[in-house]
Motif scaffolding. Structure first.
Motif, PDB file in Angstrom:
ATOM      1  N   PRO A   1     -24.401   2.840 -29.586  1.00  0.00           N
ATOM      2  CA  PRO A   1     -24.828   1.744 -28.714  1.00  0.00           C
ATOM      3  C   PRO A   1     -25.861   2.276 -27.716  1.00  0.00           C
ATOM      4  O   PRO A   1     -25.694   3.368 -27.175  1.00  0.00           O
ATOM      5  CB  PRO A   1     -23.535   1.320 -28.014  1.00  0.00           C
ATOM      6  CG  PRO A   1     -22.444   1.772 -28.930  1.00  0.00           C
ATOM      7  CD  PRO A   1     -22.947   3.044 -29.542  1.00  0.00           C
ATOM      8  N   ASN A   2     -26.904   1.507 -27.496  1.00  0.00           N
ATOM      9  CA  ASN A   2     -28.036   1.986 -26.706  1.00  0.00           C
ATOM     10  C   ASN A   2     -28.161   1.188 -25.409  1.00  0.00           C
ATOM     11  O   ASN A   2     -28.376  -0.028 -25.449  1.00  0.00           O
ATOM     12  CB  ASN A   2     -29.321   1.860 -27.537  1.00  0.00           C
ATOM     13  CG  ASN A   2     -30.518   2.524 -26.889  1.00  0.00           C
ATOM     14  OD1 ASN A   2     -30.467   2.935 -25.733  1.00  0.00           O
ATOM     15  ND2 ASN A   2     -31.596   2.624 -27.632  1.00  0.00           N
ATOM     16  N   ASP A   3     -28.033   1.878 -24.259  1.00  0.00           N
ATOM     17  CA  ASP A   3     -28.189   1.189 -22.974  1.00  0.00           C
ATOM     18  C   ASP A   3     -29.548   0.510 -22.860  1.00  0.00           C
ATOM     19  O   ASP A   3     -29.670  -0.539 -22.230  1.00  0.00           O
ATOM     20  CB  ASP A   3     -28.010   2.179 -21.819  1.00  0.00           C
ATOM     21  CG  ASP A   3     -26.553   2.583 -21.626  1.00  0.00           C
ATOM     22  OD1 ASP A   3     -25.665   1.765 -21.934  1.00  0.00           O
ATOM     23  OD2 ASP A   3     -26.291   3.712 -21.184  1.00  0.00           O
ATOM     24  N   ALA A   4     -30.569   1.108 -23.467  1.00  0.00           N
ATOM     25  CA  ALA A   4     -31.927   0.543 -23.384  1.00  0.00           C
ATOM     26  C   ALA A   4     -32.049  -0.763 -24.148  1.00  0.00           C
ATOM     27  O   ALA A   4     -32.951  -1.559 -23.874  1.00  0.00           O
ATOM     28  CB  ALA A   4     -32.945   1.555 -23.901  1.00  0.00           C
ATOM     29  N   THR A   5     -31.175  -0.970 -25.128  1.00  0.00           N
ATOM     30  CA  THR A   5     -31.225  -2.229 -25.885  1.00  0.00           C
ATOM     31  C   THR A   5     -29.941  -3.040 -25.690  1.00  0.00           C
ATOM     32  O   THR A   5     -29.538  -3.804 -26.563  1.00  0.00           O
ATOM     33  CB  THR A   5     -31.480  -1.968 -27.392  1.00  0.00           C
ATOM     34  OG1 THR A   5     -30.473  -1.074 -27.891  1.00  0.00           O
ATOM     35  CG2 THR A   5     -32.856  -1.383 -27.620  1.00  0.00           C
ATOM     36  N   SER A   6     -29.326  -2.880 -24.516  1.00  0.00           N
ATOM     37  CA  SER A   6     -28.202  -3.749 -24.146  1.00  0.00           C
ATOM     38  C   SER A   6     -28.767  -5.129 -23.836  1.00  0.00           C
ATOM     39  O   SER A   6     -29.773  -5.253 -23.129  1.00  0.00           O
ATOM     40  CB  SER A   6     -27.494  -3.184 -22.916  1.00  0.00           C
ATOM     41  OG  SER A   6     -26.542  -4.101 -22.433  1.00  0.00           O
ATOM     42  N   PHE A   7     -28.147  -6.164 -24.374  1.00  0.00           N
ATOM     43  CA  PHE A   7     -28.687  -7.506 -24.140  1.00  0.00           C
ATOM     44  C   PHE A   7     -27.720  -8.433 -23.405  1.00  0.00           C
ATOM     45  O   PHE A   7     -27.985  -9.611 -23.239  1.00  0.00           O
ATOM     46  CB  PHE A   7     -29.190  -8.144 -25.444  1.00  0.00           C
ATOM     47  CG  PHE A   7     -28.184  -8.232 -26.562  1.00  0.00           C
ATOM     48  CD1 PHE A   7     -27.476  -9.403 -26.774  1.00  0.00           C
ATOM     49  CD2 PHE A   7     -27.974  -7.156 -27.411  1.00  0.00           C
ATOM     50  CE1 PHE A   7     -26.561  -9.499 -27.806  1.00  0.00           C
ATOM     51  CE2 PHE A   7     -27.060  -7.247 -28.455  1.00  0.00           C
ATOM     52  CZ  PHE A   7     -26.350  -8.422 -28.649  1.00  0.00           C
TER      53      PHE A   7
END
Length: 197
Positions: free
Chosen positions: A77-83
């Protein structure tokens, strides 16, 4: 349309993650991606009281694309692509089993359905504020009746980042996602009221 449903096959298993952020990577069904409703099942107990927690118990829900640095070959899971990030909210009282419900109009940004930019995503929950006699967690169901799931789960301890964990049962958290194919058109009444204002 229901695009993910893991609320039918109860494994009668409880998961207590403590204060770790834990994530369930899921595969969404259908093609609808404007999320209107999300719900997940949880439990909470205080061994000293059946009516109140010892601490100020809270929960936080986040949605991620799995585009992060791989762990054992699997994209994290990527914090930069948290939606989506609900922020911390209160877990009011001990409960044998209850459901938190999130809906467009009150819980998602802008009061609109939340766009899901992927079909393979991770939703996570993190609990905090438990007192010495409190335990809180999620119920485990498997397999989903709509969509897909993996038998392991993601864990983030806040120090080393995301790691993939396993258990003796499939670690599929009880949840449902419902979505539309498009953002609904505003009603004529809503348009006229907006014009009047």
């Amino acid at each position: 349309a229901t695009i993910f449903d893991n609320s039918v096959n109860d494994l009668v298993t409880r998961f207590n993650p403590g204060t770790y952020q834990v994530g369930d990577e899921i595969l969404l069904g259908g093609s609808e991606r404007y999320l209107t409703d999300f719900s997940f099942e949880f439990w909470g107990v205080n061994t000293a009281s059946s009516t109140s927690f010892a601490g100020a118990v809270q929960a936080r829900v986040r949605f991620y694309e799995n585009t992060g640095t791989p762990f054992n070959g699997y994209a994290t899971p990527n914090d930069a692509t948290s939606f989506y990030d609900s922020g911390f909210f209160s877990v009011p009282n001990p409960t044998e089993r209850s459901t938190f419900n999130f809906t467009a109009g009150s819980d998602f940004p802008g009061g609109l359905p939340l766009f899901i930019p992927t079909s393979d995503m991770t939703w996570s929950v993190q609990f905090s504020g438990m007192g010495a006699t409190d335990s809180v967690g999620v119920d485990i169901y498997s397999p989903p009746v709509i969509g897909g799931d993996y038998p392991d789960y993601w864990q983030n301890d806040g120090i080393t980042g995301w790691t993939l964990q396993t258990n003796s049962v499939p670690m599929d958290f009880a949840a449902r996602f419902e979505a539309n194919a498009t953002i609904p058109e505003p009603s004529t009444l809503a348009i006229s009221l907006a014009g009047g204002l």
